[in-house]
Design a protein around this motif. Structure first.
Motif, PDB file in Angstrom:
ATOM      1  N   ALA A 120       0.851  -1.226  -0.149  1.00 12.38           N
ATOM      2  CA  ALA A 120      -0.160   0.043  -0.015  1.00 12.38           C
ATOM      3  C   ALA A 120       0.704   1.102  -0.017  1.00 12.38           C
ATOM      4  O   ALA A 120       0.697   2.303  -0.846  1.00 12.38           O
ATOM      5  CB  ALA A 120      -1.028   0.026   1.201  1.00 12.38           C
ATOM      6  N   GLN A 121       2.053   1.087   0.790  1.00 12.73           N
ATOM      7  CA  GLN A 121       2.998   2.327   0.869  1.00 12.73           C
ATOM      8  C   GLN A 121       3.650   2.538  -0.510  1.00 12.73           C
ATOM      9  O   GLN A 121       3.576   3.610  -0.987  1.00 12.73           O
ATOM     10  CB  GLN A 121       3.756   2.132   1.980  1.00 12.73           C
ATOM     11  CG  GLN A 121       3.292   2.312   3.388  1.00 12.73           C
ATOM     12  CD  GLN A 121       2.832   0.896   4.113  1.00 12.73           C
ATOM     13  OE1 GLN A 121       2.748  -0.019   3.119  1.00 12.73           O
ATOM     14  NE2 GLN A 121       2.862   0.933   5.206  1.00 12.73           N
ATOM     15  N   ALA A 122       4.011   1.410  -0.925  1.00 14.24           N
ATOM     16  CA  ALA A 122       4.679   1.284  -2.393  1.00 14.24           C
ATOM     17  C   ALA A 122       3.675   2.075  -3.430  1.00 14.24           C
ATOM     18  O   ALA A 122       4.071   2.970  -4.282  1.00 14.24           O
ATOM     19  CB  ALA A 122       5.331   0.070  -2.739  1.00 14.24           C
ATOM     20  N   GLU A 123       2.641   1.569  -3.448  1.00 13.98           N
ATOM     21  CA  GLU A 123       1.649   2.289  -4.410  1.00 13.98           C
ATOM     22  C   GLU A 123       1.434   3.550  -4.241  1.00 13.98           C
ATOM     23  O   GLU A 123       1.430   4.256  -5.208  1.00 13.98           O
ATOM     24  CB  GLU A 123       0.321   1.316  -4.277  1.00 13.98           C
ATOM     25  CG  GLU A 123      -0.830   1.932  -5.222  1.00 13.98           C
ATOM     26  CD  GLU A 123      -2.356   1.200  -5.004  1.00 13.98           C
ATOM     27  OE1 GLU A 123      -2.969   1.588  -5.937  1.00 13.98           O
ATOM     28  OE2 GLU A 123      -2.597   0.314  -4.122  1.00 13.98           O
ATOM     29  N   SER A 124       1.236   4.010  -3.226  1.00 14.19           N
ATOM     30  CA  SER A 124       1.257   5.592  -2.823  1.00 14.19           C
ATOM     31  C   SER A 124       2.442   6.262  -3.436  1.00 14.19           C
ATOM     32  O   SER A 124       2.281   7.472  -4.138  1.00 14.19           O
ATOM     33  CB  SER A 124       0.858   5.904  -1.583  1.00 14.19           C
ATOM     34  OG  SER A 124       0.966   7.194  -1.082  1.00 14.19           O
ATOM     35  N   TYR A 125       3.663   6.049  -3.209  1.00 14.03           N
ATOM     36  CA  TYR A 125       4.685   6.493  -3.644  1.00 14.03           C
ATOM     37  C   TYR A 125       4.740   6.488  -5.069  1.00 14.03           C
ATOM     38  O   TYR A 125       5.301   7.554  -5.771  1.00 14.03           O
ATOM     39  CB  TYR A 125       6.008   5.906  -2.843  1.00 14.03           C
ATOM     40  CG  TYR A 125       5.822   6.571  -1.309  1.00 14.03           C
ATOM     41  CD1 TYR A 125       6.043   8.065  -1.045  1.00 14.03           C
ATOM     42  CD2 TYR A 125       5.985   5.749  -0.422  1.00 14.03           C
ATOM     43  CE1 TYR A 125       5.867   8.416   0.123  1.00 14.03           C
ATOM     44  CE2 TYR A 125       5.929   6.150   0.840  1.00 14.03           C
ATOM     45  CZ  TYR A 125       6.099   7.251   1.261  1.00 14.03           C
ATOM     46  OH  TYR A 125       6.069   7.950   2.577  1.00 14.03           O
ATOM     47  N   PHE A 126       4.776   5.303  -5.960  1.00 15.30           N
ATOM     48  CA  PHE A 126       4.666   5.141  -7.216  1.00 15.30           C
ATOM     49  C   PHE A 126       3.780   6.327  -7.739  1.00 15.30           C
ATOM     50  O   PHE A 126       4.108   6.876  -8.842  1.00 15.30           O
ATOM     51  CB  PHE A 126       4.275   3.751  -7.707  1.00 15.30           C
ATOM     52  CG  PHE A 126       5.510   2.790  -7.475  1.00 15.30           C
ATOM     53  CD1 PHE A 126       6.733   3.210  -7.940  1.00 15.30           C
ATOM     54  CD2 PHE A 126       5.028   1.580  -7.209  1.00 15.30           C
ATOM     55  CE1 PHE A 126       7.704   1.982  -7.810  1.00 15.30           C
ATOM     56  CE2 PHE A 126       6.203   0.411  -6.859  1.00 15.30           C
ATOM     57  CZ  PHE A 126       7.429   0.840  -7.459  1.00 15.30           C
ATOM     58  N   LYS A 127       2.528   6.075  -7.279  1.00 17.19           N
ATOM     59  CA  LYS A 127       1.414   7.237  -7.715  1.00 17.19           C
ATOM     60  C   LYS A 127       1.883   8.744  -7.779  1.00 17.19           C
ATOM     61  O   LYS A 127       1.524   9.293  -8.667  1.00 17.19           O
ATOM     62  CB  LYS A 127      -0.238   6.675  -7.332  1.00 17.19           C
ATOM     63  CG  LYS A 127      -0.518   5.479  -7.644  1.00 17.19           C
ATOM     64  CD  LYS A 127      -1.954   5.420  -7.110  1.00 17.19           C
ATOM     65  CE  LYS A 127      -2.663   4.310  -7.583  1.00 17.19           C
ATOM     66  NZ  LYS A 127      -3.945   4.032  -7.040  1.00 17.19           N
ATOM     67  N   ARG A 128       2.384   9.046  -6.765  1.00 14.90           N
ATOM     68  CA  ARG A 128       2.787  10.455  -6.599  1.00 14.90           C
ATOM     69  C   ARG A 128       3.962  10.645  -7.455  1.00 14.90           C
ATOM     70  O   ARG A 128       4.122  11.912  -8.026  1.00 14.90           O
ATOM     71  CB  ARG A 128       3.181  10.696  -4.986  1.00 14.90           C
ATOM     72  CG  ARG A 128       3.446  12.080  -4.709  1.00 14.90           C
ATOM     73  CD  ARG A 128       3.680  12.542  -3.377  1.00 14.90           C
ATOM     74  NE  ARG A 128       4.413  13.561  -3.311  1.00 14.90           N
ATOM     75  CZ  ARG A 128       5.142  14.126  -2.345  1.00 14.90           C
ATOM     76  NH1 ARG A 128       5.683  13.254  -1.262  1.00 14.90           N
ATOM     77  NH2 ARG A 128       5.938  15.072  -2.253  1.00 14.90           N
ATOM     78  N   ALA A 129       4.961   9.813  -7.609  1.00 18.21           N
ATOM     79  CA  ALA A 129       6.184  10.090  -8.727  1.00 18.21           C
ATOM     80  C   ALA A 129       5.636  10.248 -10.052  1.00 18.21           C
ATOM     81  O   ALA A 129       5.946  11.159 -10.799  1.00 18.21           O
ATOM     82  CB  ALA A 129       7.114   8.805  -8.483  1.00 18.21           C
ATOM     83  N   ILE A 130       4.613   9.278 -10.364  1.00 16.25           N
ATOM     84  CA  ILE A 130       4.036   9.385 -11.677  1.00 16.25           C
ATOM     85  C   ILE A 130       3.187  10.765 -11.918  1.00 16.25           C
ATOM     86  O   ILE A 130       3.417  11.361 -13.097  1.00 16.25           O
ATOM     87  CB  ILE A 130       2.729   8.127 -11.850  1.00 16.25           C
ATOM     88  CG1 ILE A 130       3.709   6.654 -12.178  1.00 16.25           C
ATOM     89  CG2 ILE A 130       2.038   8.604 -12.989  1.00 16.25           C
ATOM     90  CD1 ILE A 130       2.714   5.777 -11.947  1.00 16.25           C
ATOM     91  N   VAL A 131       2.483  11.124 -10.938  1.00 17.82           N
ATOM     92  CA  VAL A 131       1.902  12.573 -11.284  1.00 17.82           C
ATOM     93  C   VAL A 131       3.016  13.641 -11.239  1.00 17.82           C
ATOM     94  O   VAL A 131       2.658  14.677 -12.270  1.00 17.82           O
ATOM     95  CB  VAL A 131       0.961  12.921  -9.803  1.00 17.82           C
ATOM     96  CG1 VAL A 131       0.682  14.345  -9.811  1.00 17.82           C
ATOM     97  CG2 VAL A 131      -0.143  12.099  -9.730  1.00 17.82           C
ATOM     98  N   ILE A 132       4.024  13.501 -10.734  1.00 18.80           N
ATOM     99  CA  ILE A 132       5.129  14.642 -10.908  1.00 18.80           C
ATOM    100  C   ILE A 132       5.660  14.378 -12.112  1.00 18.80           C
ATOM    101  O   ILE A 132       6.102  15.222 -12.903  1.00 18.80           O
ATOM    102  CB  ILE A 132       6.122  14.643  -9.677  1.00 18.80           C
ATOM    103  CG1 ILE A 132       5.685  14.850  -8.323  1.00 18.80           C
ATOM    104  CG2 ILE A 132       7.452  15.275 -10.055  1.00 18.80           C
ATOM    105  CD1 ILE A 132       6.582  14.489  -7.265  1.00 18.80           C
ATOM    106  N   TRP A 133       6.095  13.247 -12.779  1.00 16.41           N
ATOM    107  CA  TRP A 133       6.746  13.140 -14.134  1.00 16.41           C
ATOM    108  C   TRP A 133       5.870  13.488 -15.051  1.00 16.41           C
ATOM    109  O   TRP A 133       6.331  13.602 -15.984  1.00 16.41           O
ATOM    110  CB  TRP A 133       7.346  11.539 -14.074  1.00 16.41           C
ATOM    111  CG  TRP A 133       8.596  11.465 -13.439  1.00 16.41           C
ATOM    112  CD1 TRP A 133       9.668  12.664 -13.419  1.00 16.41           C
ATOM    113  CD2 TRP A 133       9.093  10.543 -12.768  1.00 16.41           C
ATOM    114  NE1 TRP A 133      10.771  12.167 -12.638  1.00 16.41           N
ATOM    115  CE2 TRP A 133      10.273  10.656 -12.269  1.00 16.41           C
ATOM    116  CE3 TRP A 133       8.661   9.100 -12.339  1.00 16.41           C
ATOM    117  CZ2 TRP A 133      11.400  10.026 -11.363  1.00 16.41           C
ATOM    118  CZ3 TRP A 133       9.435   8.330 -11.563  1.00 16.41           C
ATOM    119  CH2 TRP A 133      10.767   8.634 -11.155  1.00 16.41           C
ATOM    120  N   LYS A 134       4.585  13.253 -15.002  1.00 14.45           N
ATOM    121  CA  LYS A 134       3.506  13.546 -16.099  1.00 14.45           C
ATOM    122  C   LYS A 134       3.576  15.109 -16.122  1.00 14.45           C
ATOM    123  O   LYS A 134       3.639  15.621 -17.204  1.00 14.45           O
ATOM    124  CB  LYS A 134       2.129  13.110 -15.607  1.00 14.45           C
ATOM    125  CG  LYS A 134       1.892  11.808 -15.959  1.00 14.45           C
ATOM    126  CD  LYS A 134       0.344  11.483 -15.603  1.00 14.45           C
ATOM    127  CE  LYS A 134       0.232   9.912 -15.946  1.00 14.45           C
ATOM    128  NZ  LYS A 134      -1.301   9.793 -15.992  1.00 14.45           N
TER     129      LYS A 134
END
Length: 127
Positions: free
Chosen positions: A54-68
């Motif tokens: 769950a923590q991993a998913e949250s951090y991946f999603k935040r990184a994706i938003v920034i890189w988009k």
């Protein structure tokens, strides 16, 4: 993909160090800087290796938003593929397939031709 290759006590230390690095980068560069996204992606990988999905998913999603937002297609593709692998590893194959088929998983940012179906690696959970 998320196999632990480091002793658990060192994983905890790595997680703390990575969180500290992210906090420093956020203060220095702002919350949406690509360097912060790199740290978030790395922290997500650490959490994945600890099976804290769950923590991993949250951090991946935040990184994706920034890189988009930054337009970094290659890093966006990396984080999207990492999230796809996490979903596959946790039995969320439909979500893994959706991400694997999205244009964001192509490092050049282009849509794939309609006749190309990306492969999805399914990693069976450990017992």
């Amino acid at each position: 993909m998320f196999a632990a290759c480091v002793k658990p006590e060192f994983q905890v230390a790595q997680t703390i160090t990575q969180k500290d690095s992210i906090a420093i980068w956020e203060r220095a560069f702002g919350d949406e800087h690509p360097r912060v996204a790199t740290g978030l992606n790395n922290l997500a990988m650490l959490y994945g290796s600890q099976r804290q999905y769950a923590q991993a998913e949250s951090y991946f999603k935040r990184a994706i938003v920034i890189w988009k937002k930054s337009g970094d297609a290659k890093s966006l593709a990396t984080a999207a593929k990492n999230l796809s692998h996490l979903y596959a590893e946790t039995g969320r194959t439909k979500e893994a397939e959706v991400i694997a088929r999205s244009p964001s998983t192509s490092s050049n940012g282009d849509k794939q031709p309609a006749n190309v179906v990306p492969a999805v690696t399914v990693i069976l959970p450990r017992r």
